[in-house]
Each structure stands twice: as C-alpha cells, then as structure tokens.
Design a protein around this motif. Structure first.
Motif, PDB file in Angstrom:
ATOM      1  N   GLU A 194      44.302  49.918  47.898  1.00 22.70           N
ATOM      2  CA  GLU A 194      43.184  49.016  47.615  1.00 22.70           C
ATOM      3  C   GLU A 194      42.996  47.945  48.683  1.00 22.70           C
ATOM      4  O   GLU A 194      41.885  47.456  48.891  1.00 22.70           O
ATOM      5  CB  GLU A 194      43.409  48.313  46.270  1.00 22.70           C
ATOM      6  CG  GLU A 194      43.327  49.210  45.060  1.00 22.70           C
ATOM      7  CD  GLU A 194      43.550  48.418  43.784  1.00 22.70           C
ATOM      8  OE1 GLU A 194      43.049  48.840  42.730  1.00 22.70           O
ATOM      9  OE2 GLU A 194      44.229  47.360  43.836  1.00 22.70           O
ATOM     10  N   THR A 195      44.093  47.571  49.336  1.00 24.23           N
ATOM     11  CA  THR A 195      44.024  46.450  50.273  1.00 24.23           C
ATOM     12  C   THR A 195      43.377  46.820  51.601  1.00 24.23           C
ATOM     13  O   THR A 195      43.155  45.949  52.443  1.00 24.23           O
ATOM     14  CB  THR A 195      45.421  45.874  50.548  1.00 24.23           C
ATOM     15  OG1 THR A 195      46.215  46.844  51.247  1.00 24.23           O
ATOM     16  CG2 THR A 195      46.119  45.484  49.250  1.00 24.23           C
ATOM     17  N   ASN A 250      53.450  38.918  37.355  1.00 22.93           N
ATOM     18  CA  ASN A 250      53.029  37.681  36.706  1.00 22.93           C
ATOM     19  C   ASN A 250      53.684  37.497  35.341  1.00 22.93           C
ATOM     20  O   ASN A 250      54.303  38.402  34.796  1.00 22.93           O
ATOM     21  CB  ASN A 250      51.501  37.636  36.568  1.00 22.93           C
ATOM     22  CG  ASN A 250      50.940  38.861  35.865  1.00 22.93           C
ATOM     23  OD1 ASN A 250      51.622  39.859  35.719  1.00 22.93           O
ATOM     24  ND2 ASN A 250      49.694  38.774  35.440  1.00 22.93           N
ATOM     25  N   ARG A 269      45.167  41.731  34.016  1.00 22.27           N
ATOM     26  CA  ARG A 269      45.341  41.154  35.343  1.00 22.27           C
ATOM     27  C   ARG A 269      43.974  40.777  35.908  1.00 22.27           C
ATOM     28  O   ARG A 269      42.938  41.231  35.412  1.00 22.27           O
ATOM     29  CB  ARG A 269      46.065  42.137  36.272  1.00 22.27           C
ATOM     30  CG  ARG A 269      45.357  43.459  36.435  1.00 22.27           C
ATOM     31  CD  ARG A 269      46.251  44.510  37.068  1.00 22.27           C
ATOM     32  NE  ARG A 269      47.391  44.815  36.228  1.00 22.27           N
ATOM     33  CZ  ARG A 269      47.341  45.680  35.205  1.00 22.27           C
ATOM     34  NH1 ARG A 269      46.219  46.311  34.922  1.00 22.27           N
ATOM     35  NH2 ARG A 269      48.399  45.901  34.481  1.00 22.27           N
ATOM     36  N   SER A 328      43.543  51.069  38.526  1.00 23.94           N
ATOM     37  CA  SER A 328      44.391  50.190  39.321  1.00 23.94           C
ATOM     38  C   SER A 328      45.665  49.893  38.545  1.00 23.94           C
ATOM     39  O   SER A 328      45.739  48.963  37.757  1.00 23.94           O
ATOM     40  CB  SER A 328      43.645  48.880  39.634  1.00 23.94           C
ATOM     41  OG  SER A 328      44.444  48.031  40.439  1.00 23.94           O
ATOM     42  N   GLU A 370      39.168  43.055  44.043  1.00 21.82           N
ATOM     43  CA  GLU A 370      40.325  42.241  44.437  1.00 21.82           C
ATOM     44  C   GLU A 370      41.495  43.173  44.717  1.00 21.82           C
ATOM     45  O   GLU A 370      42.453  43.266  43.946  1.00 21.82           O
ATOM     46  CB  GLU A 370      40.691  41.241  43.327  1.00 21.82           C
ATOM     47  CG  GLU A 370      39.630  40.207  43.025  1.00 21.82           C
ATOM     48  CD  GLU A 370      39.480  39.183  44.134  1.00 21.82           C
ATOM     49  OE1 GLU A 370      40.411  39.051  44.962  1.00 21.82           O
ATOM     50  OE2 GLU A 370      38.427  38.516  44.178  1.00 21.82           O
ATOM     51  N   THR A 417      43.432  41.094  39.285  1.00 23.87           N
ATOM     52  CA  THR A 417      43.372  41.751  40.590  1.00 23.87           C
ATOM     53  C   THR A 417      43.108  43.236  40.400  1.00 23.87           C
ATOM     54  O   THR A 417      43.154  43.763  39.295  1.00 23.87           O
ATOM     55  CB  THR A 417      44.701  41.571  41.360  1.00 23.87           C
ATOM     56  OG1 THR A 417      45.764  42.155  40.586  1.00 23.87           O
ATOM     57  CG2 THR A 417      44.988  40.103  41.619  1.00 23.87           C
ATOM     58  N   GLY A 418      42.846  43.906  41.523  1.00 26.56           N
ATOM     59  CA  GLY A 418      42.566  45.332  41.502  1.00 26.56           C
ATOM     60  C   GLY A 418      41.088  45.607  41.713  1.00 26.56           C
ATOM     61  O   GLY A 418      40.236  44.743  41.488  1.00 26.56           O
ATOM     62  N   ASP A 451      52.957  44.587  38.339  1.00 32.17           N
ATOM     63  CA  ASP A 451      52.624  43.169  38.211  1.00 32.17           C
ATOM     64  C   ASP A 451      53.904  42.356  38.263  1.00 32.17           C
ATOM     65  O   ASP A 451      54.966  42.807  37.840  1.00 32.17           O
ATOM     66  CB  ASP A 451      51.932  42.874  36.874  1.00 32.17           C
ATOM     67  CG  ASP A 451      50.642  43.639  36.713  1.00 32.17           C
ATOM     68  OD1 ASP A 451      49.776  43.492  37.586  1.00 32.17           O
ATOM     69  OD2 ASP A 451      50.508  44.369  35.722  1.00 32.17           O
ATOM     70  N   ALA A 463      44.785  45.040  45.489  1.00 34.82           N
ATOM     71  CA  ALA A 463      46.144  44.516  45.368  1.00 34.82           C
ATOM     72  C   ALA A 463      47.233  45.587  45.394  1.00 34.82           C
ATOM     73  O   ALA A 463      48.377  45.274  45.711  1.00 34.82           O
ATOM     74  CB  ALA A 463      46.278  43.723  44.058  1.00 34.82           C
ATOM     75  N   ARG A 464      46.925  46.857  45.108  1.00 34.38           N
ATOM     76  CA  ARG A 464      47.974  47.853  44.898  1.00 34.38           C
ATOM     77  C   ARG A 464      47.448  49.259  45.195  1.00 34.38           C
ATOM     78  O   ARG A 464      46.332  49.425  45.663  1.00 34.38           O
ATOM     79  CB  ARG A 464      48.491  47.763  43.460  1.00 34.38           C
ATOM     80  CG  ARG A 464      47.393  47.961  42.407  1.00 34.38           C
ATOM     81  CD  ARG A 464      47.885  47.699  40.991  1.00 34.38           C
ATOM     82  NE  ARG A 464      48.221  46.290  40.804  1.00 34.38           N
ATOM     83  CZ  ARG A 464      47.331  45.354  40.492  1.00 34.38           C
ATOM     84  NH1 ARG A 464      46.053  45.665  40.340  1.00 34.38           N
ATOM     85  NH2 ARG A 464      47.689  44.099  40.352  1.00 34.38           N
TER      86      ARG A 464
END
Length: 326
Positions: free
Chosen positions: A191-192, A232, A157, A209, A172, A159-160, A230, A174-175
């Motif tokens: 994380e956000t 995606n 991924r 992550s 980044e 993100t994270g 995820d 995300a979770r």
C-alpha cells in the motif's frame, strides 16, 4: 451446516467488544480515557449512506456496479451445499482434521464468478467510518447476499487503502493489501508504494487491508508468524492457533474462501498462520491472503451461519463483508 457438537465454553481473548471496560481500568482518568473511548468505542460516521455515495461516485466516473498435516484418514470432507446463478457457482464444504484437542474444523467456499464485479463489499449499517459494527449475517441480509464472509474490519483502524465496489473511501497506505481487479486478477501489493487513485486507474474493484500474504507463487510465504497488522491500543496478537479467515486465488475469477473455527478444544483448536497457508496451498491457491479472524471469522450462506464462531454459535460484530448477491 452448523456443527452440532457444543464443546465446553472457553473464554475468548479480550477483544474490541470489551475495550470500553479495559480503557476504564487501564488508563488514567481524564483526557487519556476520553481519547481512548473516542478512538476505539464511539462511532464516527464519515459517510452515512454508502449506497448513495457509491452510486454518485460510479455515475461521475461513468461506471456501473455490476496444522493441517494430519493423516488423510483423520480428515473428513463434507460438501454441504451449492449455488448456481448463470456462470457464478458456489460450493461449500466442511473439513474436519485431527483428533481430540488437536481437531481443526474449517469451511471452504469454492467460488467461480461470472464477472469479477459480482464479488462486492458492504459496510455495517450502510455507513463508512470508525467503530461501526454489525454482524456478518445482518450485513449480508441487508444486501440480499447469498454468500458472505467477514471483511478486514477496516473500522478498527484509521489507516489502509479502502476501495470498495470501485469507489475510494480511504487512502492511507500502511501495510500489505489485497487488490481485486475488474478483469478477475487478484494481487497482493504494498500500500505504501501507490495511491487509491492509481489503483482505480489500474482497474481495481475492491481492496482489503489486513494480511499478511500467505502464499507467494503457491509457496508458503516467509516470516508470516511474525507479522503484526496493528500495534495500536486494543489490538491483540494474530499469532498462535486462532480462528481465521482467508481468501485464495486459484485462477481468474476462481476464488476460494476459508473460515477456520478455533478456541474450542475437541471441536476446533484453530490454526497458526502457517497452518492457514498450508490449507490454502492444499486447496490449489497460488495467492492467498489473511483477513480479520478471531470472533470475527464468519461464513454465511443462503440465510444461515455456516461456521460456529468460538464454538458458541454467536457472531461478533464487524465493520464490513465481502459478498455475492442472490
């Protein structure tokens, strides 16, 4: 330590290893196919020499890298081996519970660290980026590890928050993440709501992550059967009975790592997310966190594979590990 029983081979779920073929069959030719191959198959190396990068960053910062509710009668626990170096102690046990196709086999590493920074992370091929893979055993051998488990497969991924050995590699959020602090504290966090720089300032040494969090103050977390890590292309559900890897916290610098084998009826069916949480709870963890599972679920100790991935004694490549050097 590897189980001798070899069950009938059962095909695993389609995973990242066959994405190239899936893409060719499921996406239209042209731009879409090229995009998917580039995103999920082609290696993208962002940092080619992680060891040198970590050394430069640490130098600049002035730091140094220093369904298990079966009857008790149906449960067998075997202590396989142990390791001690100074005040760091590792004890590995095999647990088998249930019978027939409901049999579950999992491996427990009870780890007491002399210092929180003794638990380190390493990337496949000593490189950071997307789609870079190597087996847990190979990464462990490259880093002189006496003990290792697969990490969060950050490279699948983009993100994270990725902080490893006190160095920021990605920011980044995300979770739900897991943060290992230099003082031995381990916390689940959102994380956000923060940044990698803030986590470093707060003393974070490593992050994972993936998720979800399995235990809240020792109790099974609500809603864990519905979490999607995820969404995606190429991702598969983490629900149902699966091979699993988890990290649990018993006390400061006292951790427990669990790898559950699965998808092998008669040897190990795997567990649900709730089943994994109950295993961690039974081991005395107050905080526990799920990381990448399936064919990635791997435990390595003293030069050998401990578990039996998918009942085939064959590891799947992953992008990172957590380890203790010998």
């Amino acid at each position: 330590m590897t189980p001798q029983h070899k069950p009938t081979r059962r095909p695993g779920r389609l995973r990242r290893a066959v994405i190239a073929g899936s893409v060719a069959l499921t996406l239209s030719a042209g731009g879409a196919t090229a995009w998917a191959l580039d995103r999920f198959v082609v290696q993208h190396v962002a940092i080619a020499d992680v060891s040198a990068y970590e050394a430069s960053q640490n130098s600049a910062a002035g730091t140094t890298t220093a369904d298990t509710a079966a009857d008790a009668a149906a449960t067998a626990i075997t202590t396989d081996t142990s390791y001690s170096a100074g005040d760091t102690n590792i004890s590995i046990s095999t647990v088998t519970t249930g019978t027939g196709d409901s049999t579950v086999t999992y491996y427990v590493a009870d780890v007491v660290l002399d210092d929180a920074t003794t638990l380190q992370s390493a990337f496949a091929n000593n490189s950071f980026g997307e789609n870079i893979t190597e087996t847990t055993s190979a990464i462990a051998a490259d880093n002189n590890a006496v003990f290792a488990i697969n990490g969060d497969y950050y490279g699948f991924r983009d993100t994270g928050i990725v902080i490893r050995n006190g160095v920021v590699f990605r920011d980044e959020g995300a979770r739900q993440g897991l943060a290992f602090y230099r003082d031995g504290t381990v916390k689940v966090y959102d994380e956000t709501t923060t940044t990698a720089d803030q986590l470093i300032a707060d003393g974070v040494w490593n992050t994972l992550s993936f998720g979800p969090s399995l235990l809240d103050n020792g109790e099974v977390a609500a809603g864990i059967e519905d979490v999607e890590v995820d969404t995606n292309f190429g991702n598969h559900s983490i629900q149902g009975e699966q091979p699993r890897t988890a990290v649990g916290v018993i006390d400061g610098n006292h951790l427990v790592f669990v790898v559950v084998d699965g998808r092998s009826p008669g040897y190990s069916a795997g567990v649900t997310m709730t089943g994994l949480a109950e295993i961690m709870q039974g081991l005395g963890a107050t905080t526990a966190y799920n990381i990448d599972g399936g064919g990635s679920s791997t435990m390595y100790f003293n030069g050998s594979l401990v578990n039996n991935p998918l009942g085939e004694n064959k590891e799947r490549g992953t992008s990172d590990i957590l380890y203790i050097a010998g």
